[in-house]
Design a protein around this motif. Structure first.
Motif, PDB file in Angstrom:
ATOM      1  N   ARG A   5      80.729   0.620  82.225  1.00 60.84           N
ATOM      2  CA  ARG A   5      80.850   0.299  83.648  1.00 60.84           C
ATOM      3  C   ARG A   5      80.735  -1.208  83.883  1.00 60.84           C
ATOM      4  O   ARG A   5      79.914  -1.674  84.668  1.00 60.84           O
ATOM      5  CB  ARG A   5      79.785   1.030  84.465  1.00 60.84           C
ATOM      6  CG  ARG A   5      80.080   2.496  84.685  1.00 60.84           C
ATOM      7  CD  ARG A   5      78.923   3.168  85.349  1.00 60.84           C
ATOM      8  NE  ARG A   5      78.756   2.748  86.730  1.00 60.84           N
ATOM      9  CZ  ARG A   5      79.181   3.419  87.782  1.00 60.84           C
ATOM     10  NH1 ARG A   5      79.794   4.564  87.627  1.00 60.84           N
ATOM     11  NH2 ARG A   5      78.988   2.976  89.005  1.00 60.84           N
ATOM     12  N   GLN A   6      81.591  -1.946  83.202  1.00 60.63           N
ATOM     13  CA  GLN A   6      81.604  -3.392  83.444  1.00 60.63           C
ATOM     14  C   GLN A   6      82.978  -3.966  83.084  1.00 60.63           C
ATOM     15  O   GLN A   6      83.766  -3.316  82.383  1.00 60.63           O
ATOM     16  CB  GLN A   6      80.520  -4.103  82.653  1.00 60.63           C
ATOM     17  CG  GLN A   6      80.708  -4.056  81.151  1.00 60.63           C
ATOM     18  CD  GLN A   6      79.656  -4.906  80.431  1.00 60.63           C
ATOM     19  OE1 GLN A   6      78.600  -5.164  80.958  1.00 60.63           O
ATOM     20  NE2 GLN A   6      79.970  -5.317  79.220  1.00 60.63           N
ATOM     21  N   VAL A   7      83.220  -5.161  83.607  1.00 60.06           N
ATOM     22  CA  VAL A   7      84.499  -5.818  83.316  1.00 60.06           C
ATOM     23  C   VAL A   7      84.464  -6.322  81.879  1.00 60.06           C
ATOM     24  O   VAL A   7      83.575  -7.092  81.507  1.00 60.06           O
ATOM     25  CB  VAL A   7      84.739  -6.980  84.302  1.00 60.06           C
ATOM     26  CG1 VAL A   7      86.017  -7.726  83.943  1.00 60.06           C
ATOM     27  CG2 VAL A   7      84.821  -6.473  85.726  1.00 60.06           C
ATOM     28  N   ALA A   8      85.424  -5.866  81.071  1.00 60.36           N
ATOM     29  CA  ALA A   8      85.459  -6.281  79.668  1.00 60.36           C
ATOM     30  C   ALA A   8      86.185  -7.606  79.503  1.00 60.36           C
ATOM     31  O   ALA A   8      85.811  -8.428  78.675  1.00 60.36           O
ATOM     32  CB  ALA A   8      86.146  -5.209  78.828  1.00 60.36           C
ATOM     33  N   SER A   9      87.244  -7.799  80.298  1.00 58.58           N
ATOM     34  CA  SER A   9      87.946  -9.079  80.209  1.00 58.58           C
ATOM     35  C   SER A   9      88.795  -9.305  81.452  1.00 58.58           C
ATOM     36  O   SER A   9      89.181  -8.343  82.137  1.00 58.58           O
ATOM     37  CB  SER A   9      88.833  -9.134  78.965  1.00 58.58           C
ATOM     38  OG  SER A   9      89.973  -8.339  79.144  1.00 58.58           O
ATOM     39  N   VAL A  10      89.062 -10.566  81.706  1.00 63.52           N
ATOM     40  CA  VAL A  10      89.980 -10.946  82.794  1.00 63.52           C
ATOM     41  C   VAL A  10      90.888 -12.048  82.261  1.00 63.52           C
ATOM     42  O   VAL A  10      90.499 -12.774  81.338  1.00 63.52           O
ATOM     43  CB  VAL A  10      89.235 -11.467  84.052  1.00 63.52           C
ATOM     44  CG1 VAL A  10      88.485 -10.367  84.757  1.00 63.52           C
ATOM     45  CG2 VAL A  10      88.295 -12.609  83.693  1.00 63.52           C
ATOM     46  N   SER A  11      92.061 -12.146  82.826  1.00 58.98           N
ATOM     47  CA  SER A  11      92.943 -13.248  82.430  1.00 58.98           C
ATOM     48  C   SER A  11      93.883 -13.593  83.570  1.00 58.98           C
ATOM     49  O   SER A  11      94.159 -12.755  84.436  1.00 58.98           O
ATOM     50  CB  SER A  11      93.754 -12.877  81.183  1.00 58.98           C
ATOM     51  OG  SER A  11      94.737 -11.925  81.506  1.00 58.98           O
ATOM     52  N   PHE A  12      94.350 -14.830  83.534  1.00 60.82           N
ATOM     53  CA  PHE A  12      95.331 -15.311  84.509  1.00 60.82           C
ATOM     54  C   PHE A  12      96.440 -15.994  83.723  1.00 60.82           C
ATOM     55  O   PHE A  12      96.171 -16.929  82.959  1.00 60.82           O
ATOM     56  CB  PHE A  12      94.656 -16.282  85.488  1.00 60.82           C
ATOM     57  CG  PHE A  12      95.611 -17.118  86.296  1.00 60.82           C
ATOM     58  CD1 PHE A  12      96.605 -16.528  87.067  1.00 60.82           C
ATOM     59  CD2 PHE A  12      95.522 -18.505  86.292  1.00 60.82           C
ATOM     60  CE1 PHE A  12      97.484 -17.310  87.809  1.00 60.82           C
ATOM     61  CE2 PHE A  12      96.395 -19.289  87.033  1.00 60.82           C
ATOM     62  CZ  PHE A  12      97.379 -18.683  87.799  1.00 60.82           C
ATOM     63  N   SER A  13      97.651 -15.490  83.872  1.00 61.89           N
ATOM     64  CA  SER A  13      98.787 -16.053  83.134  1.00 61.89           C
ATOM     65  C   SER A  13      99.872 -16.475  84.106  1.00 61.89           C
ATOM     66  O   SER A  13     100.096 -15.797  85.115  1.00 61.89           O
ATOM     67  CB  SER A  13      99.383 -15.012  82.175  1.00 61.89           C
ATOM     68  OG  SER A  13      98.439 -14.592  81.243  1.00 61.89           O
ATOM     69  N   HIS A  14     100.510 -17.549  83.783  1.00 64.41           N
ATOM     70  CA  HIS A  14     101.657 -18.002  84.580  1.00 64.41           C
ATOM     71  C   HIS A  14     102.575 -18.812  83.685  1.00 64.41           C
ATOM     72  O   HIS A  14     102.116 -19.578  82.848  1.00 64.41           O
ATOM     73  CB  HIS A  14     101.197 -18.863  85.764  1.00 64.41           C
ATOM     74  CG  HIS A  14     102.309 -19.153  86.719  1.00 64.41           C
ATOM     75  ND1 HIS A  14     103.189 -20.188  86.530  1.00 64.41           N
ATOM     76  CD2 HIS A  14     102.704 -18.513  87.827  1.00 64.41           C
ATOM     77  CE1 HIS A  14     104.075 -20.171  87.509  1.00 64.41           C
ATOM     78  NE2 HIS A  14     103.804 -19.169  88.309  1.00 64.41           N
ATOM     79  N   GLY A  15     103.856 -18.617  83.841  1.00 61.43           N
ATOM     80  CA  GLY A  15     104.783 -19.402  83.037  1.00 61.43           C
ATOM     81  C   GLY A  15     106.176 -19.401  83.620  1.00 61.43           C
ATOM     82  O   GLY A  15     106.514 -18.551  84.456  1.00 61.43           O
ATOM     83  N   THR A  16     106.942 -20.379  83.178  1.00 61.98           N
ATOM     84  CA  THR A  16     108.363 -20.408  83.524  1.00 61.98           C
ATOM     85  C   THR A  16     109.153 -20.425  82.221  1.00 61.98           C
ATOM     86  O   THR A  16     108.605 -20.758  81.156  1.00 61.98           O
ATOM     87  CB  THR A  16     108.740 -21.651  84.360  1.00 61.98           C
ATOM     88  OG1 THR A  16     108.730 -22.788  83.498  1.00 61.98           O
ATOM     89  CG2 THR A  16     107.785 -21.872  85.512  1.00 61.98           C
ATOM     90  N   GLY A  17     110.419 -20.103  82.314  1.00 62.85           N
ATOM     91  CA  GLY A  17     111.252 -20.054  81.115  1.00 62.85           C
ATOM     92  C   GLY A  17     111.460 -21.406  80.473  1.00 62.85           C
ATOM     93  O   GLY A  17     111.906 -21.495  79.337  1.00 62.85           O
ATOM     94  N   ARG A  18     111.125 -22.469  81.190  1.00 64.25           N
ATOM     95  CA  ARG A  18     111.324 -23.817  80.637  1.00 64.25           C
ATOM     96  C   ARG A  18     110.026 -24.444  80.139  1.00 64.25           C
ATOM     97  O   ARG A  18     110.047 -25.605  79.711  1.00 64.25           O
ATOM     98  CB  ARG A  18     111.935 -24.726  81.716  1.00 64.25           C
ATOM     99  CG  ARG A  18     113.347 -24.337  82.079  1.00 64.25           C
ATOM    100  CD  ARG A  18     114.294 -25.540  82.134  1.00 64.25           C
ATOM    101  NE  ARG A  18     115.640 -25.077  82.410  1.00 64.25           N
ATOM    102  CZ  ARG A  18     116.178 -25.056  83.621  1.00 64.25           C
ATOM    103  NH1 ARG A  18     115.484 -25.482  84.646  1.00 64.25           N
ATOM    104  NH2 ARG A  18     117.408 -24.613  83.795  1.00 64.25           N
ATOM    105  N   ASP A  19     108.940 -23.715  80.190  1.00 69.26           N
ATOM    106  CA  ASP A  19     107.672 -24.269  79.709  1.00 69.26           C
ATOM    107  C   ASP A  19     107.796 -24.626  78.232  1.00 69.26           C
ATOM    108  O   ASP A  19     108.231 -23.801  77.419  1.00 69.26           O
ATOM    109  CB  ASP A  19     106.536 -23.246  79.878  1.00 69.26           C
ATOM    110  CG  ASP A  19     106.109 -23.111  81.328  1.00 69.26           C
ATOM    111  OD1 ASP A  19     106.589 -23.914  82.151  1.00 69.26           O
ATOM    112  OD2 ASP A  19     105.313 -22.216  81.629  1.00 69.26           O
ATOM    113  N   GLY A  20     107.421 -25.836  77.895  1.00 69.92           N
ATOM    114  CA  GLY A  20     107.438 -26.258  76.496  1.00 69.92           C
ATOM    115  C   GLY A  20     108.818 -26.558  75.954  1.00 69.92           C
ATOM    116  O   GLY A  20     108.960 -26.817  74.761  1.00 69.92           O
ATOM    117  N   VAL A  21     109.839 -26.544  76.786  1.00 65.69           N
ATOM    118  CA  VAL A  21     111.204 -26.834  76.320  1.00 65.69           C
ATOM    119  C   VAL A  21     111.430 -28.344  76.410  1.00 65.69           C
ATOM    120  O   VAL A  21     111.247 -28.937  77.475  1.00 65.69           O
ATOM    121  CB  VAL A  21     112.254 -26.083  77.169  1.00 65.69           C
ATOM    122  CG1 VAL A  21     113.667 -26.483  76.754  1.00 65.69           C
ATOM    123  CG2 VAL A  21     112.058 -24.594  77.020  1.00 65.69           C
TER     124      VAL A  21
END
Lengths: 208, 377
Positions: free
Chosen positions: B333-349
């Motif tokens: 009865r607890q939060v095991a993990s959380v995450s926030f992701s965001h990206g575009t197709g040109r990231d790192g290009v």
């Protein structure tokens, strides 16, 4: 070789002119670099000097008040804020579903200034040390001349559930039309990155 | 050498030891395999109608026929469409994005079909350039209900790999669809032949790792102990229709190959959500996670919110995907993990569009792989 005074003066003038030109160029580049970075508004922070925030273990984040035209802005910003706050590893953030259940059961209205007894009641319902409220004042595209860019203005308050008093308050803005947007276009950063920037600034200041 | 002499006894011992070592060595690779492994000599597969999540008309019958033709050509026995239609009609099944335990039992009991292929078409653009994106799951059917055996997620765009002088630019939607269906059939046939899901060849790319992530120190470690996971449809805050379901299906496809992880079939999750009238008002609660644990026997419940899920409208634009995930440990009865992701197709290009991604579906796959990798650390 002996040079004439007038020649030396000319050379000196030339050097001065080059130095001034370089200074101006440097200043212009610095200004442009500043313009390329995210703009940040005035940072206003209140922190109760008698409270040590590093001792806080559990936090409940209430739904943020949304003063923008985007219906979902409050929920989005609250969700990212909760995730980023928990990602610091410093506190446990009560899942939003648990908070919503407690708020509904206690019939607490959506406000950034809950009554002290409401804060205490929510705190005991979800077993949190601190209750966080927030207001999203701006969220979305802003226009300046022919340029547009995403911008956010958000403020949060931390209430101690023991006393119901405000122990920390701060506001942050991020995004907006920069000099590079005006010169080169581009439309600024995606909304989620602008949001992340403003919230990271707030969280950094909470733990400063 | 006569048996019974001391030397003969030694030889037999040595030979026995060599055989035992060989057996252990051969068995080792199977230790990390997902629990789905089961002999498929007598596979009889029902291909469910396409779950259309595109919001527009699609050539659904042609796609099903294309899949059936390719699977038959690869030696997979298929259930006749009329027999499947009868099962679906008798069970009043209209939603085909998953398969419930009851439908799975009916397929097995009435037609000895021991698996069903569930395909959700998430993107289909037949303009220029064409685009297609879908997820597919092989769901085992039997007396014990439905269980996910294998899953894949595909997304292809005609302009994604133009190659030198754009010689590999695909302008014809039929060519792109054929490429996608061939890939689906090849992957499924490889799984049926091997009985195990091949390990992911590479981890997540740095540019697509979560922007913020926290895994509780008390949370169960993925890959270190067997875990049963229920993935709920994500809450959708994006303009894209059904983006929450799309992301949850793609997350399932990412998780199914992880060692030790068993993902509950979404059809079963949906049945339980409907039967218990479980509505996530404001998010999942501990009590709801515990209820799902009791009814689905899960250790972890995974959910989240999608903020961005947009495909590029023009060649100058890039796809954009953003979401948060929350994993609740139903046992503790607890939060095991959380995450926030965001990206575009040109990231790192950086150079010549190398590494550019042209569909939101593929970008979502990359971001989800980053989330899955973060859980295992």
């Amino acid at each position: 070789m002996i040079r004439r005074r007038s020649e030396g003066r000319k050379e000196h003038r030339g050097r001065s002119a080059r130095a001034v030109a370089l200074l101006l160029l440097g200043a212009a580049l610095a200004g442009l670099a500043g313009g390329c970075s995210t703009t940040r508004g005035l940072e206003s922070t209140y922190a109760d000097p008698e409270v040590d925030l590093s001792l806080v273990q559990t936090v409940a984040v209430l739904p943020f008040v949304n003063l923008t035209s985007d219906d979902r802005a409050g929920e989005r910003v609250r969700d990212v804020f909760s995730t980023m706050l928990q990602a610091t590893g410093a506190v446990y953030v009560v899942p939003p579903g648990e908070v919503t259940k407690a708020v509904n059961r206690l019939r607490v209205g959506k406000s950034d200034e809950p009554a002290p007894e409401d804060v205490t009641a929510i705190g005991s319902a979800v077993k949190a040390d601190v209750v966080v409220t927030g207001v999203v004042r701006e969220y979305g595209q802003v226009r300046s001349g022919n340029s547009t860019a995403n911008a956010i203005a958000v403020s949060v308050k931390l209430f101690a559930t023991e006393s119901g008093k405000v122990i920390w308050s701060g506001a942050s803005t991020a995004g907006g039309v920069t000099a590079s947007d005006r010169f080169f276009g581009g439309g600024g950063e995606p909304m989620e990155l602008v949001t992340e920037d403003a919230l990271r600034d707030l969280i950094d200041r909470i733990y400063k | 050498m006569r048996p019974g002499t001391p030397k003969g006894w030694l030889w037999r011992c040595a030979a026995g030891a060599i055989v035992a070592i060989a057996q252990v060595t051969l068995a080792l690779p199977a230790l990390g395999a997902p629990p789905a492994a089961r002999p498929f000599e007598a596979l009889r597969l029902a291909i469910l109608p396409i779950d259309n999540m595109t919001g527009r008309a699609i050539p659904a019958d042609d796609l099903v026929a294309g899949i059936a033709e390719r699977l038959s050509a690869r030696g997979i026995a298929l259930l006749e469409p009329e027999a499947l239609d009868a099962v679906l009609a008798d069970g009043r099944v209209r939603w085909v994005g998953g398969i419930s335990g009851d439908t799975a039992r009916a397929l097995w009991a009435r037609h000895r079909a021991n698996a069903a292929l569930v395909t959700s078409l998430e993107m289909f653009e037949d303009g220029s350039p064409p685009r297609i994106g879908f997820t597919a799951r092989l769901v085992g059917a039997g007396e014990d209900g439905a269980r996910v055996l294998w899953a894949t997620s595909l997304a292809m765009a005609g302009e994604e790999r133009p190659g030198l002088l754009e010689l590999r630019y695909v302008d014809d939607p039929v060519v792109l669809v054929n490429q996608a269906l061939d890939r689906l059939a090849d992957e499924l046939a490889a799984f049926v032949a091997a009985g195990t899901i091949p390990r992911a060849e590479r981890g997540s790319q740095r540019r697509f790792r979560p922007r913020a992530v926290h895994v509780s120190p008390e949370a169960p470690r993925w890959g270190e102990e067997p875990l049963r996971v229920a993935v709920l449809p994500f809450s959708n805050d994006s303009p894209r229709r059904q983006a929450g379901e799309v992301l949850s299906y793609r997350l399932i496809a990412t998780l199914v190959g992880l060692p030790g992880v068993t993902v509950v079939e979404p059809g079963e999750v949906r049945r339980v959500l409907l039967e218990t009238r479980l509505i996530q008002e404001g998010g999942l609660t501990y009590a709801q996670a515990e209820l799902l644990r009791g009814l689905l026997d899960v250790d972890l419940v995974l959910t989240g919110t999608v903020f961005d899920y947009s495909d590029p409208g023009t060649a100058d634009e890039a796809p954009m995907v953003g979401f948060t995930t929350t994993v609740i440990d139903a046992r503790r009865r607890q939060v095991a993990s959380v995450s926030f992701s965001h990206g575009t197709g040109r990231d790192g290009v950086r150079f010549f569009d190398l590494g550019e991604i042209r569909t939101a579906d593929r970008l979502a796959d990359e971001l989800l792989r980053g989330v899955a990798d973060a859980q295992r650390r």
